[in-house]
Each structure stands twice: as structure tokens, then as C-alpha cells.
Design an enzyme around this catalytic site. Structure first.
Site, PDB file in Angstrom:
ATOM      1  N   ALA A   1       0.811  -1.215   0.000  1.00 50.35           N
ATOM      2  CA  ALA A   1       0.000   0.000   0.000  1.00 50.35           C
ATOM      3  C   ALA A   1       0.844   1.264   0.000  1.00 50.35           C
ATOM      4  O   ALA A   1       0.317   2.358   0.156  1.00 50.35           O
ATOM      5  CB  ALA A   1      -0.924   0.011   1.219  1.00 50.35           C
TER       6      ALA A   1
ATOM      7  N   LEU B   1       2.945   2.074   2.292  1.00 51.44           N
ATOM      8  CA  LEU B   1       3.094   2.526   3.674  1.00 51.44           C
ATOM      9  C   LEU B   1       4.330   1.931   4.337  1.00 51.44           C
ATOM     10  O   LEU B   1       4.545   2.084   5.528  1.00 51.44           O
ATOM     11  CB  LEU B   1       1.844   2.162   4.481  1.00 51.44           C
ATOM     12  CG  LEU B   1       0.538   2.770   3.971  1.00 51.44           C
ATOM     13  CD1 LEU B   1      -0.639   2.289   4.806  1.00 51.44           C
ATOM     14  CD2 LEU B   1       0.609   4.291   3.968  1.00 51.44           C
TER      15      LEU B   1
ATOM     16  N   ASP C   1      12.200   5.504   4.018  1.00 52.29           N
ATOM     17  CA  ASP C   1      11.284   4.599   4.718  1.00 52.29           C
ATOM     18  C   ASP C   1      11.765   4.285   6.127  1.00 52.29           C
ATOM     19  O   ASP C   1      11.030   4.425   7.104  1.00 52.29           O
ATOM     20  CB  ASP C   1      11.122   3.305   3.925  1.00 52.29           C
ATOM     21  CG  ASP C   1      10.503   3.529   2.556  1.00 52.29           C
ATOM     22  OD1 ASP C   1       9.981   4.624   2.322  1.00 52.29           O
ATOM     23  OD2 ASP C   1      10.563   2.607   1.732  1.00 52.29           O
TER      24      ASP C   1
END
Length: 382
Positions: free
Chosen positions: A123, A125, A172
Site C-alpha cells: 500500500a 506505507l 522509509d
């Protein structure tokens, strides 16, 4: 989640864990593919996370279990081979083990390991960075080391780059490691250096997950990385963050159309990050929203890592009252769109967007309302 995880650990392994760690997923707020180009990015840690429970074993076996899977990955202490198929999720903690060794850190011997998550995979994320950082903290609990956050972030990125095989930058892992509630994480990726930027009150985030996703390791991410490095070479700079818009325009013919578009996106995206920080300091959310949507248009037209599904969501969202800006979040090539909204955009508005998407593409998107959260940490130890 902590109590649920501990109970599941007891069920799976017949004993209690000695530590529980947590690392959040993240929203890429703005700064698409700028990180490995030496630029700046803004991200937000979110209230969805990967949790890891761990306990040592005396026989040297390493047993990896994911709460949503039946099959364990059971390896000897000398076995660090890449996993495939349904066991490939274990490559993230395995990559962390190899990173610990490569970076001169103590590597734990035998252990039982259980992961549980509410971060949707695929997704945008960064569930991958979350499991890497939660794993790193869990392994440090076994060895007794107390690393700083920079070290944990570095280990997570090393695992992703060198074992998993994704040439990501520091975004990230950096956001998952340095997240702070009610703040964005600002990263100057050249250092890297990390800071936080306060968010004005009333800001909300909505994630619309299309469930369409090319795996980043299938070559698309790596191809963009290679294109950016090639463009930097033509421009005579080490990384695209060193280039100016004027240089990019002056070298358009030499770059060729593809490399020109990639370089233009990165250089202008770095400027948009700077503009966002300035607008946030002035609490000018209207300007922030404009920059978010402009970022998506650049991803759509120049970096070409958007999709028809993501573009439809952005177009639909920005037509809704209360949506200040919207853009793809993450590496692209599918995944999710993030919308920054005021309270005027509520669950009923989100349902309108969901329904419009379902009519268009005949599949239901997942809708998540997210809040900012603190970064990776050990939640409990015996």
C-alpha cells in the site's frame, strides 16, 4: 496489540517473550524518489505498525513466525538463505541479521520470533521498513546492545538494499525510526540528517489503497534508480540533488527525453519539499496542499510511476470539499494515494470516493484514516 502478540507468542512457542518491539509504517508526505538521489524528503510515521515478540533459544535454531501465516521459517544459526514464495516475508528479518554482521554488530544466536502487523502490505506505507526496524530492535534486545536511532535506521536500510534487493534510499527507515506524533520527519538524505517539523492542528490523513501493486523488486524501482544515476552522470554531478533546474534544461538534448523527465522530476521535487517546509512554518496548509498535488502530477507525467488507478483517486479527491492536496505515497507503480484533509472531509466523503473508484475499476479500495505516531521503540522487556 502488545497483549495480543504476547498471548499469540505463548500459544505458538509455549512460553512468554522476553521483549516486544514496535515500528510504525509511514506516509511519504512529499519527496518522491528524491532520497536515493541525495535530496530531501518529508514523511510521517503513522498509527499502524509491525510488532515483534522474541525470546532466546539454547539450541541455535531460529524460528520465524508471522501471526497471519501458518508455516514457520525454521533455520539453523548458519543458514541465512533467501526465502521464496509464502515464506519470503522472512527475508526482512533475515536481512537484518546479515546487516548486523556486515556492520560489525553482535548477531543473536537461536531465538523464537513472532511478527504481527496492521500495516497493509503493498500500500506504499512501507511495511518492509517497519518489520526491519522492529526486528533490529528485537535482536538488540537479545544481544543487550542499546543502539541509537541512526544505527537502527542504517541497519534497516542495509537489509533492504543488500539482502532484500531494493535500492531504496533512507526515507522509509528514517521516518519509521524518527517518527514523532503531530510532526513530520524531515530528512536530508545526503548526510543523512534527521529533524522534525510540527504539523498544524486539525490536519488529517486518509489513505486509499488500490491493492494494485507491482513488487518493487520486479525491476521498475530499480529501473528508475538506474535512470536517475545515468542522468546525474550526463549532468556531471554525483547525485541529482547537486543539479539545478537550469542545468537540466541546458542538457535536455544530451539527456534524451526519458532521462530529462526523470531529472526534472527529482530536481523540482526537492524544491517542492523546501516549499512545504516553508509553508508549514507559516501554517499555510493551502500552499502545502498545492505542492502535494503538484508532486503527484510530476510523478504522473515526468517520473511515470503513477497508474490510472492512482490518478483517478487524486482527481476524485481534490474535487472533494476539505481535501487540501493528494498524491501517491511510496514508490508508486500502484499502491496508495494519500490525502491531506481538514475535518470537513469525513467518513461520508471517503465513502463517496470509495464508491466512485469501485464503479470505475470494479474493485473495492481499502480506506484508512491515519494519525501521526511515534517512531520505532522497544515497548516492553522482561
Amino acid at each position: 496489540m502488545q497483549q495480543t502478540l504476547s498471548a499469540e507468542f505463548q500459544k505458538r512457542f509455549g512460553r512468554a517473550p522476553v521483549a516486544v518491539t514496535r515500528a510504525p509504517g509511514r506516509i511519504e508526505f512529499i519527496g518522491n524518489h528524491t532520497d536515493y538521489n541525495g535530496g530531501t524528503v518529508l514523511g510521517a510515521a503513522i498509527d499502524r505498525a509491525v510488532w515483534v515478540a522474541i525470546a532466546p533459544r539454547g539450541d541455535g535454531r531460529r524460528r520465524f513466525v508471522s501471526a497471519d501465516r501458518e508455516d514457520a521459517v525454521d533455520l539453523g544459526v548458519a543458514e541465512l538463505s533467501r526465502q521464496v514464495g509464502g515464506k519470503s516475508w522472512a527475508n526482512y528479518p533475515l536481512g537484518v541479521l546479515t546487516a548486523l554482521e556486515a556492520l560489525g554488530r553482535q548477531v543473536p544466536a537461536g531465538f523464537d520470533y513472532l511478527a504481527m502487523t496492521d500495516v497493509p502490505s503493498g500500500a506504499g506505507l512501507s511495511s518492509s521498513a517497519a518489520i526491519e526496524l522492529a526486528s533490529a530492535l528485537a535482536f538488540f534486545e537479545l544481544t543487550g546492545e542499546q543502539p541509537d536511532r541512526e544505527t537502527v535506521v542504517k541497519i534497516g536500510r542495509h537489509a533492504e538494499n543488500h539482502f532484500v534487493g531494493v535500492p531504496c534510499g533512507i526515507l522509509d527507515q528514517g521516518v519509521s525510526g524518527f517518527g514523532r506524533a503531530e510532526h513530520l520527519v524531515f530528512i536530508d538524505c545526503r548526510g543523512p540528517s534527521f529533524d522534525t517539523v510540527p504539523l498544524p492542528g486539525g490536519v488529517q490523513f486518509w489513505i486509499f489503497n488500490t491493492h494494485t501493486k507491482h513488487a518493487l523488486v520486479d525491476g521498475l524501482y530499480a529501473a528508475r534508480h538506474a535512470e536517475c544515476m545515468a542522468a546525474a552522470k550526463v549532468l556531471g554531478v554525483a547525485l541529482l540533488a547537486d543539479a539545478t533546474p537550469e542545468q537540466v534544461e541546458a542538457h535536455r538534448a544530451a539527456l534524451g527525453e526519458t532521462s530529462y523527465k526523470r531529472a526534472k522530476h527529482v530536481v523540482e521535487e526537492i524544491a517542492r519539499v523546501t516549499g512545504c517546509v516553508a509553508a508549514l512554518e507559516k501554517r499555510d496548509l493551502g500552499r502545502v496542499g498545492e505542492l502535494l498535488t503538484a508532486s503527484h502530477r510530476s510523478s504522473q507525467r515526468l517520473f511515470e510511476n503513477s497508474t490510472a488507478e492512482l490518478d483517478f483517486l487524486v482527481d476524485t479527491l481534490i474535487a472533494e470539499n476539505g481535501v487540501q492536496g493528494a498524491r501517491l505515497t511510496g514508490g508508486g507503480f500502484g499502491g496508495a494515494v494519500m490525502a491531506m484533509t481538514s475535518g470537513a472531509f469525513d467518513a461520508r466523503a471517503a465513502e463517496r470516493v470509495r464508491a466512485a473508484y469501485a464503479r470505475k475499476f470494479h474493485v473495492e479500495p481499502e480506506v484508512l484514516a491515519c494519525r501521526t505516531a511515534d517512531g520505532a521503540k522497544t515497548m516492553w522487556r522482561a
